[in-house]
Design a protein around this motif. Sequence first.
Motif, PDB file in Angstrom:
ATOM      1  N   LEU A 290       0.536 -11.499   2.850  1.00 59.79           N
ATOM      2  CA  LEU A 290      -0.564 -10.575   2.569  1.00 59.79           C
ATOM      3  C   LEU A 290      -0.028  -9.150   2.577  1.00 59.79           C
ATOM      4  O   LEU A 290       0.639  -8.743   3.529  1.00 59.79           O
ATOM      5  CB  LEU A 290      -1.647 -10.735   3.655  1.00 59.79           C
ATOM      6  CG  LEU A 290      -2.747  -9.673   3.711  1.00 59.79           C
ATOM      7  CD1 LEU A 290      -3.607  -9.711   2.446  1.00 59.79           C
ATOM      8  CD2 LEU A 290      -3.641  -9.882   4.927  1.00 59.79           C
ATOM      9  N   VAL A 291      -0.316  -8.407   1.502  1.00 59.31           N
ATOM     10  CA  VAL A 291       0.095  -7.000   1.464  1.00 59.31           C
ATOM     11  C   VAL A 291      -1.176  -6.156   1.423  1.00 59.31           C
ATOM     12  O   VAL A 291      -1.990  -6.289   0.508  1.00 59.31           O
ATOM     13  CB  VAL A 291       0.983  -6.712   0.229  1.00 59.31           C
ATOM     14  CG1 VAL A 291       1.500  -5.271   0.296  1.00 59.31           C
ATOM     15  CG2 VAL A 291       2.149  -7.689   0.150  1.00 59.31           C
ATOM     16  N   LEU A 292      -1.329  -5.317   2.438  1.00 60.12           N
ATOM     17  CA  LEU A 292      -2.521  -4.470   2.519  1.00 60.12           C
ATOM     18  C   LEU A 292      -2.114  -3.032   2.212  1.00 60.12           C
ATOM     19  O   LEU A 292      -1.360  -2.410   2.968  1.00 60.12           O
ATOM     20  CB  LEU A 292      -3.133  -4.568   3.931  1.00 60.12           C
ATOM     21  CG  LEU A 292      -4.354  -3.686   4.184  1.00 60.12           C
ATOM     22  CD1 LEU A 292      -5.525  -4.074   3.273  1.00 60.12           C
ATOM     23  CD2 LEU A 292      -4.798  -3.775   5.652  1.00 60.12           C
ATOM     24  N   PHE A 293      -2.585  -2.521   1.081  1.00 63.17           N
ATOM     25  CA  PHE A 293      -2.296  -1.136   0.678  1.00 63.17           C
ATOM     26  C   PHE A 293      -3.431  -0.253   1.184  1.00 63.17           C
ATOM     27  O   PHE A 293      -4.597  -0.503   0.873  1.00 63.17           O
ATOM     28  CB  PHE A 293      -2.224  -1.030  -0.845  1.00 63.17           C
ATOM     29  CG  PHE A 293      -1.078  -1.791  -1.459  1.00 63.17           C
ATOM     30  CD1 PHE A 293       0.131  -1.170  -1.734  1.00 63.17           C
ATOM     31  CD2 PHE A 293      -1.197  -3.148  -1.773  1.00 63.17           C
ATOM     32  CE1 PHE A 293       1.199  -1.857  -2.306  1.00 63.17           C
ATOM     33  CE2 PHE A 293      -0.141  -3.854  -2.345  1.00 63.17           C
ATOM     34  CZ  PHE A 293       1.061  -3.204  -2.609  1.00 63.17           C
ATOM     35  N   ILE A 294      -3.081   0.774   1.945  1.00 63.80           N
ATOM     36  CA  ILE A 294      -4.130   1.638   2.493  1.00 63.80           C
ATOM     37  C   ILE A 294      -3.969   3.043   1.921  1.00 63.80           C
ATOM     38  O   ILE A 294      -3.009   3.748   2.234  1.00 63.80           O
ATOM     39  CB  ILE A 294      -4.064   1.674   4.037  1.00 63.80           C
ATOM     40  CG1 ILE A 294      -4.057   0.249   4.598  1.00 63.80           C
ATOM     41  CG2 ILE A 294      -5.224   2.491   4.606  1.00 63.80           C
ATOM     42  CD1 ILE A 294      -3.909   0.166   6.110  1.00 63.80           C
TER      43      ILE A 294
END
Length: 714
Positions: free
Chosen positions: A162-166
């Motif tokens: 999972l890649v979470l871009f903030i």
Amino acid sequence: MKKLIASRIGAFYYDDGEVSPFEFDEKASHMINSYPSRINSASRIKYPMIRKSFLTNKDKSLRGKDEFIRVSWQEAINIIHEEIIKAKGHIYAESYEWGGIGQVSWGRMCVQRLMRVLGGAIFEENDYSTGAALAMMPYVFSSKVVYERPTDLKAICNNAELVLFIGANPLVTNLISHDVPLHEHYKYYEILKNKNNIFIDVYANESSKFLNAKNIIINPNTDSALLISICTFLYENNLYNKEFIKKYCTGFDEFKDYFLGNNDGVKKDFAWASEICKIEQSVIKNLALQLANKKSILILGRSIQRQANGEFNYLAAISLAAMLGHIGKDGLGIEFNLISGCKGESVKNVKKIKDLNSIFPKITSNDIFIPTSRLQEALLNPNKAIKYKEEEIILPDIKLLINASSSFFTHQPNTNKSIKAYTKADCIICLEPFFTYDAKMSDIILPVALEGEREDIAISSNKEIIFALKKIKDDFYEAKSDFQICKMIAKSFNKSYEFCKNLDELDIVELIYDDLKNEYKKDNIYLPNFNEFYEKSFVKIPSLKEQESYTRFKDLKNINLANEKISKMGLNAYAHYKKADEFCNNYPYFLVSPHSKYRLHSQLDNSDIAFKINNKEPVYLNSKLAKKHKIKNNDIVKIFNHRGAVLCGVVIDESVKDNVLILHQGAWFMPDENGICQNGNANVLTSSKISSIISCSNIAHTCKVDLSLFKSAE
Ligand SMILES: Nc1nc2c(c(=O)[nH]1)N[C@H]1C(S)=C(S)[C@@H](COP(=O)(O)OP(=O)(O)OC[C@H]3O[C@@H](n4cnc5c(=O)[nH]c(N)nc54)[C@H](O)[C@@H]3O)O[C@H]1N2
Ligand SMILES: Nc1nc2c(c(=O)[nH]1)N[C@H]1C(S)=C(S)[C@@H](COP(=O)(O)OP(=O)(O)OC[C@H]3O[C@@H](n4cnc5c(=O)[nH]c(N)nc54)[C@H](O)[C@@H]3O)O[C@H]1N2
Ligand SMILES: [Mo]
């Protein structure tokens, strides 16, 4: 014949008005097509010029309105010489920062070196990009962290589920780079398409669209509330990594008391965050469960720290990553440095290329530093004491400004305040290729040569290719390189030996190349001789290609989630969410001013790739808001607050949060007689307040405005 040009928007070939991509650029940017219209732009400065009333009686009152008189280079240098002597000890020379490129003739570096050779000047600490984060990180980790070697995309592709871009839009922000971008990151984003990608942003940004990702559209300036509520959930459901927290984190108990509401009676749960972030609780819960169950990495953009209390937004994300416990594991955890510079993979055994400063002996000088983005404040309030970190500093009294590579009127928040501030300086010198508002507000303007009109050496952002920047066309009227200009000024003080050993650009290019060649030779890597390199215009460093993937924080010692020193500054160190509304006056909409895919800040706004609606910078808003104001696509709207007003062309984008206007930073400031910017410079509207005393950095992304229809599209 095709000639190679290297720049911050990429390397490309130029042949009689035609542009074509460089063979080792893995996905050349559309930005390179701006070159022909830019070099021949009607807005270029042709000769050294001095403002008329400055020349006659040093009058400051007509700055910005006066005409300019053409002078010879010698006349200009003589006047600059006198002004520098007069202002000694009161010269601001930060020259922040993106114009030009090169190890020898980058304007910012040349001006800084010149001023250090002449005894020192006033500069800025940290930067506009990550000022808040750079100041905060030493309180959290033991170093500044942000710009250290990142966990690269290769490691992420190999390991993360999972890649979470903030607040990150890396496919736009990696179009450009400080060194020449080769866009090697695309192949990894192609791989990432197969993963679970989630973007937290105020609209579905270009990178999210490229990855076909899931979007969580958030109320601006509230990310830390969302992240903290996930911390609460992980804690209460025993889904966090206790061993990691115990081994590496201090301050967790205080942070826990905060999120559980043990002191203030407010539990920071999904209901609390949902109200603040304007996101449904089920969406936050779903994100929390995914983070708890999947091997993840949080990729942080810089926007969320270019905000009121932006320091704490980074801290909140670090706290969450710590509870997830992946920091330091291959390709997982948290990353801050994938926003520009491409960074697809790490290349082994890279030797550092030298520049004008490091190829010659170091100069020690008496410099004064103010926090980043405090020039305006210093000009308006000389000798004022301001709180900065744990101490108080006195703002210097600035009399002379010398700028190269800098666009103050588009980069500093609150443009009208900048205009007032500029009236305070006695003399303003500007090294610029174009008649920007900065040039217009100066007393002495010096025409600068662009890439293709001067000699230099540059390196690709992945450090694999060395470029010779060559003069491939005739001089543009009397334009000179920043290096040549600074050398002339140094010479007028008999200091050209200290500045550059009296050498010319090409001699220094050769020194730098040979130094690098010798460094590589020590590892049995052989580069061609200088003439061969120069003839070919670039060299690919052999045998570097054994690319590894790299993960940072392998040697992690401690993460401090609630540093006492911050509490001593009067800020609550464990309260990671802080309301931004208090920083804004009461207008209905947030203005978010991200970086444009059509520009490098303000650069290229005068080229034919600039994207305009009815000759104005586009503003993106959703149809609910459009309906409320009875506006439609291509209408011209006025966006305003108590700081000023700008005109923009409407683009309706359904994905934009319904209380948000998106207006990219960097449109040239073009005021009419009432001061209304006809071109949509976002910083007319933004606030020049500080994020917090930890950094005193800018808060461009914390801004509220209103809008009205100005003119309907035909
Ligand atoms: N094409 C291009 N690339 C650039 C530059 C450029 O001018 N043009 N400039 C370079 C420089 S110097 C820098 S520092 C970097 C800047 O890099 P960043 O600071 O990371 O870029 P921004 O475009 O400001 O913001 C990234 C994203 O954050 C979103 N955002 C804004 N506010 C919020 C918020 O409150 N919450 C959340 N979750 N998201 C928010 C924006 O909508 C945007 O999609 O880019 C570099 N790259
Ligand atoms: N609202 C808002 N404001 C922001 C931001 C934001 O997100 N929102 N982001 C901030 C950030 S992160 C940054 S880094 C700053 C960027 O701020 P700047 O670095 O000031 O931005 P540029 O527009 O690239 O300015 C470069 C100037 O140098 C000139 N130039 C080009 N080539 C040369 C050359 O060879 N020599 C010389 N002497 N000059 C040259 C260009 O014409 C231009 O005027 O903006 C900041 N401002
Ligand atoms: Mo930046």
